[in-house]
Design a protein around this motif. Structure first.
Motif, short mmCIF file in Angstrom:
data_model
loop_
_atom_site.label_atom_id
_atom_site.label_comp_id
_atom_site.label_asym_id
_atom_site.label_seq_id
_atom_site.Cartn_x
_atom_site.Cartn_y
_atom_site.Cartn_z
N GLU A 204 5.92 13.34 -0.59
CA GLU A 204 6.51 13.21 -1.93
C GLU A 204 8.02 13.36 -1.87
O GLU A 204 8.76 12.62 -2.52
CB GLU A 204 5.91 14.25 -2.87
N ARG A 205 8.50 14.30 -1.06
CA ARG A 205 9.94 14.51 -0.91
C ARG A 205 10.59 13.27 -0.28
O ARG A 205 11.62 12.80 -0.73
CB ARG A 205 10.18 15.75 -0.05
N LEU B 14 13.82 8.44 -0.89
CA LEU B 14 13.91 6.99 -0.66
C LEU B 14 14.24 6.25 -1.96
O LEU B 14 15.09 5.37 -1.99
CB LEU B 14 12.58 6.49 -0.08
N TYR B 15 13.59 6.63 -3.05
CA TYR B 15 13.84 5.97 -4.33
C TYR B 15 15.14 6.43 -4.98
O TYR B 15 15.64 5.77 -5.89
CB TYR B 15 12.65 6.14 -5.27
N VAL C 251 12.43 0.49 4.57
CA VAL C 251 12.54 -0.90 4.16
C VAL C 251 12.27 -1.01 2.67
O VAL C 251 11.39 -0.33 2.13
CB VAL C 251 11.52 -1.78 4.94
N ALA C 252 13.03 -1.87 2.00
CA ALA C 252 12.79 -2.20 0.59
C ALA C 252 12.24 -3.63 0.56
O ALA C 252 12.62 -4.47 1.38
CB ALA C 252 14.07 -2.10 -0.21
N MET C 253 11.35 -3.89 -0.38
CA MET C 253 10.75 -5.22 -0.49
C MET C 253 10.69 -5.61 -1.96
O MET C 253 10.41 -4.78 -2.83
CB MET C 253 9.33 -5.22 0.11
N VAL D 97 11.48 -3.28 -7.09
CA VAL D 97 11.65 -3.10 -5.65
C VAL D 97 10.71 -2.00 -5.17
O VAL D 97 10.69 -0.90 -5.73
CB VAL D 97 13.11 -2.72 -5.30
N LEU D 98 9.94 -2.30 -4.15
CA LEU D 98 9.10 -1.31 -3.49
C LEU D 98 9.83 -0.81 -2.26
O LEU D 98 10.52 -1.59 -1.58
CB LEU D 98 7.76 -1.93 -3.09
#
Length: 102
Positions: free
Chosen positions: A18-19, A24-25, A57-59, A68-69
């Protein structure tokens, strides 16, 4: 006693994941370079990826660039290896009119 240790370990892993996701987000990715598969045209529908710090990685879809994921390095590696192994291969969609249609 073993269950308590295993339960605490699972909680630690969940908290760490979760951290990692939250960090990342929280990254500002407004200036990243988006890449797509070679040979795709700018106006075509396509999947685009961007490499982030730490191997993440962002997708996104070219049709919805605002959604964006983001994947950690481990998640992305698991996805790529699974795709290479055929885990995500789709069965051909049935054609209108049934199998005899050509």
């Amino acid at each position: 006693m073993a269950e308590e240790v295993n339960g605490a370990g699972a909680g630690d892993v969940r908290a760490r994941k979760e951290r990692e996701r939250d960090e990342l987000y929280a990254l500002d990715i407004s200036g990243v370079a988006w890449e797509c598969a070679p040979g795709t045209e700018q106006h075509e529908e396509r999947v685009e990826i961007a490499h982030l710090p730490g191997g993440a990685v962002a997708m996104r879809s070219s049709l919805d660039p605002g959604t964006v994921l983001r994947y950690t390095e481990a998640e992305w590696r698991a996805f790529v290896l699974g795709a290479r192994d055929g885990e995500f291969d789709l069965e051909p969609a049935p054609r209108p009119g049934g199998p005899a249609a050509g």
